[in-house]
Design an enzyme around this catalytic site. Structure first.
Site, PDB file in Angstrom:
ATOM      1  N   HIS A 189      -5.408 -24.985   1.092  1.00 54.77           N
ATOM      2  CA  HIS A 189      -5.098 -26.221   0.365  1.00 54.77           C
ATOM      3  C   HIS A 189      -5.063 -26.039  -1.133  1.00 54.77           C
ATOM      4  O   HIS A 189      -4.197 -26.572  -1.815  1.00 54.77           O
ATOM      5  CB  HIS A 189      -6.121 -27.301   0.708  1.00 54.77           C
ATOM      6  N   GLU A 431      12.734 -10.617  17.565  1.00 54.72           N
ATOM      7  CA  GLU A 431      11.499 -10.062  16.981  1.00 54.72           C
ATOM      8  C   GLU A 431      10.921  -8.954  17.837  1.00 54.72           C
ATOM      9  O   GLU A 431       9.834  -8.443  17.553  1.00 54.72           O
ATOM     10  CB  GLU A 431      10.471 -11.172  16.743  1.00 54.72           C
ATOM     11  N   ASP A 455       7.147  -9.873  13.322  1.00 57.86           N
ATOM     12  CA  ASP A 455       6.865  -9.179  14.581  1.00 57.86           C
ATOM     13  C   ASP A 455       7.797  -7.994  14.787  1.00 57.86           C
ATOM     14  O   ASP A 455       7.382  -6.962  15.300  1.00 57.86           O
ATOM     15  CB  ASP A 455       6.978 -10.155  15.761  1.00 57.86           C
ATOM     16  N   CYS A 502      13.824 -15.722   9.614  1.00 56.04           N
ATOM     17  CA  CYS A 502      12.703 -16.608   9.281  1.00 56.04           C
ATOM     18  C   CYS A 502      11.408 -15.836   9.082  1.00 56.04           C
ATOM     19  O   CYS A 502      10.362 -16.431   8.859  1.00 56.04           O
ATOM     20  CB  CYS A 502      12.530 -17.697  10.331  1.00 56.04           C
TER      21      CYS A 502
HETATM   22  C1  PEP Z   1       8.091 -13.493  12.852  1.00 51.60           C
HETATM   23  O1  PEP Z   1       7.556 -12.858  13.771  1.00 51.60           O
HETATM   24  O2  PEP Z   1       8.764 -12.962  11.944  1.00 51.60           O
HETATM   25  C2  PEP Z   1       7.943 -14.952  12.770  1.00 51.60           C
HETATM   26  C3  PEP Z   1       8.593 -15.670  11.877  1.00 51.60           C
HETATM   27  O3  PEP Z   1       7.106 -15.549  13.646  1.00 51.60           O
HETATM   28  P1  PEP Z   1       5.497 -15.584  13.513  1.00 51.60           P
HETATM   29  O4  PEP Z   1       5.132 -15.099  12.143  1.00 51.60           O
HETATM   30  O5  PEP Z   1       5.117 -16.996  13.788  1.00 51.60           O
HETATM   31  O6  PEP Z   1       5.086 -14.619  14.614  1.00 51.60           O
HETATM   32 MG    MG Z   2       6.792 -13.813  15.581  1.00 53.90          MG
END
Ligand code: PEP
Ligand code: MG
Length: 570
Positions: A189, A431, A455, A502
């Site tokens: 936070h 991933e 991942d 992402c």
């Molecule tokens: C990733 O694995 O890149 C991802 C965005 O998912 P998380 O970090 O939630 O595993």
């Molecule tokens: Mg992931």
């Protein structure tokens, strides 16, 4: 003295220390009650809950609060009223004869532990919310009064173990120039509030930060993550110059908010954000995000002791869809398991949790859990532009099985006359290396890919992303990882499906030109990184990005790749 931490809100703050020390509430374990007091203790707890909610409602009325503050307070009201907390406290009072004070301390401490042990930084930061609401209820049980607003001298730098949401909200931030804390992460936070207010902050400084005394001269460098205690004249001089440059630079970046993310030759790129709930949406738009590239849905499952019902989930997704105001939101189905353990899922202990029973693997095995989530997302899809994304897909058979269950969910909704977007898009996270290598096969069966580099990197390099000892081996610029990423992007473009990223790499400014050169269409990241990445995009020419990409793909090791990209950016 210099102390190194994690810079979570950029900028240079110069001022005097104000050290905040907290007393930790502890279970007494001695004041056990007898049968006749059970009802009294439960009533005391109920009253404390009402007082706590009334108190937060009062704080919420302060017109000086930012949207982020209000969102935090609303979450707290919801958490305090959560029937699960009441059930757990009642159970401790009735079954174990605990007094209400001890019961609420124990219940919140259990929740805090649960959140702290999660691998996701965002979830870890939610421990502070639980601690905060526990303390607030306790305060009303004990009857302690605290001032509504904490005042400070001008140019104060707050030094603390960690700052709870209540701390930051009740502080008069006008006189505060920055924060430095012992604990914390980029999503704690104190970090969120500091970024929202543009206050430089360094967290995770370790125990040495608490040796600072009230009144010490402090400089916080939120860019490098350095805290200077009683610095010499030369350091002060250098940091004042750095501060001037930073102010000039950020002034320019902020002006990018409403400028489209288009390369110099006119290629439009989508810049979106990663979120964990509706409360994060304001921040997305505040930083010029065009939508949500990853909505992590685990939060809804983690704050409780039983599975959330379809209706409860529907509300959660609907609120987010509404707040997104028609902008796309990619909802990822649950990514639970591995080390994100949730007691009521009853998952077995595993030798290799990251390679085990998790995410889509659980969903395909437990169709009841999966179909409930899919139906809730589908029902919410009429309130915005929701898309569905499946995590941890390793091959086409899993994908086809998931699609069958999605069809079943749609059929059940049709039979029950629930409206939903029949053309909702379905995508997968790439991933797992096998998915990246077979991207040509998978591309024929989905509407979009989103590359999860967090991942993908850990599985490609066989490096546990949580293990500090081998953190130096975890490198998305490794040519093995880059070849997989390039293959995914090329196959998506060849098959004319949308491709985004992402994972954290999307928000790394060193990677922007390279990823553009590979043909990436969407970058999804923490909202605060958007301006920086946009700045890179609008200064890039696609033909040049392709040349950079070819050059990088011809280099044989991550060090040379990063050095080359650093020189290129300069
Ligand atoms: C990733 O694995 O890149 C991802 C965005 O998912 P998380 O970090 O939630 O595993
Ligand atoms: Mg992931």
């Amino acid at each position: 003295m210099e102390i190194k931490g994690i810079g979570v809100s950029p900028g240079i703050a110069i001022g005097k220390a104000c050290v905040i020390k907290k007393k930790q509430a502890a279970v007494t374990g001695i004041l056990l009650i007898d049968d006749t007091e059970i009802a009294v203790e439960i009533e005391r707890f109920d009253n404390a809950v009402i007082l706590a909610i009334t108190e937060i409602e009062g704080i919420k009325n302060n017109p000086a609060l930012a949207d982020e503050d209000i969102a935090i307070l609303e979450t707290h009201i919801e958490l305090i009223g959560d029937p699960q907390i009441k059930d757990d406290v009642t159970e401790l009072i009735t079954a174990e004869r605990k007094n209400a004070n001890d019961a609420i301390i124990e219940v919140t401490q259990n929740m805090v532990e649960l959140f702290r042990n999660m691998d996701d930084e965002y979830m870890q930061a939610r421990a502070a919310d639980m601690e905060d609401i526990g303390n607030r209820i306790l305060k009303h049980l004990i009857g302690v009064d605290t001032p509504a607003t904490q005042k400070f001298e001008p140019d104060t730098i707050i030094i603390a173990e960690d700052l709870s949401p209540s701390d930051t909200i009740t502080m008069d931030l006008n006189c505060i120039s920055g924060f430095a804390t012992h604990a914390g992460s980029t999503t704690s936070h104190s970090a969120i509030i500091a970024r929202a207010r543009g206050l430089p902050a360094v967290v995770g400084c370790g125990a040495s930060i608490m040796s600072i005394q009230d009144g010490d001269a402090i400089i916080i460098d939120g860019i490098s993550g350095q805290v200077y205690v009683n610095p010499g004249d030369e350091t002060i001089h250098q940091l004042k110059i750095k501060r001037k440059q930073f102010i000039l630079q950020t002034g320019k970046l902020k002006q990018l908010k409403d400028i489209p993310a288009v390369t110099t030759d006119g290629t439009a790129i989508i810049l979106s954000a990663n979120i964990s709930g509706a409360a994060d949406m304001d921040n997305v738009f505040h930083h010029g995000g065009q939508g949500v590239g990853l909505f992590r849905t685990e939060l809804l499952f983690m704050n409780r002791n039983t599975y959330p019902t379809e209706d409860k989930q529907f509300e959660f997704y609907k609120q987010t869809a509404l707040k997104a105001k028609g902008k796309p939101v990619i909802v990822r189905t649950i990514d639970i398991g591995g080390d994100k353990q949730i007691p009521y899922f009853g998952l077995p202990a595993e030798e290799n949790p990251f390679l085990g029973y998790r995410a889509i693997r659980i969903c395909l095995d437990r169709e009841d859990i999966f179909i409930t989530q899919l139906k809730a997302i589908l029902r919410a899809s009429v309130f915005g532009e929701l898309k569905i994304m499946l995590p941890m897909i390793a091959g086409v058979l899993e994908l086809r099985q998931a699609k069958c269950i999605l069809e079943k969910a749609k059929k059940q909704l049709l039979e029950d006359n629930f409206p939903f977007n029949t053309g909702i898009e379905l995508g997968i996270m790439i991933e797992i290396p096998s998915a990246a290598i077979t991207a040509d096969i998978l591309a024929k069966e989905v509407d979009f890919f989103s590359i999860g580099t967090n991942d993908l990197c850990q599985y490609t390099l066989a490096v546990d992303r949580m293990n500090e000892k081998i953190a130096h081996l975890y490198d998305p610029f490794n040519p093995g990882v880059l070849r997989l990423i390039r293959n995914v992007i090329e196959q998506a473009n060849r098959h004319q499906i949308h491709v985004g990223m992402c994972g954290e790499m999307a928000g790394d400014p060193l990677a922007t030109v390279l990823l553009l050169g590979m043909g990436l269409k969407e970058f999804s990241m923490s909202a605060t990184s958007i301006h920086n990445i946009k700045n890179n995009i609008i200064h890039t020419d696609m033909a040049e990005a392709k040349r950079v990409c070819e050059k990088v793909m011809g280099l044989d090791n991550p060090d040379d790749i990063k050095t080359y990209l650093q020189q290129f950016i300069k």
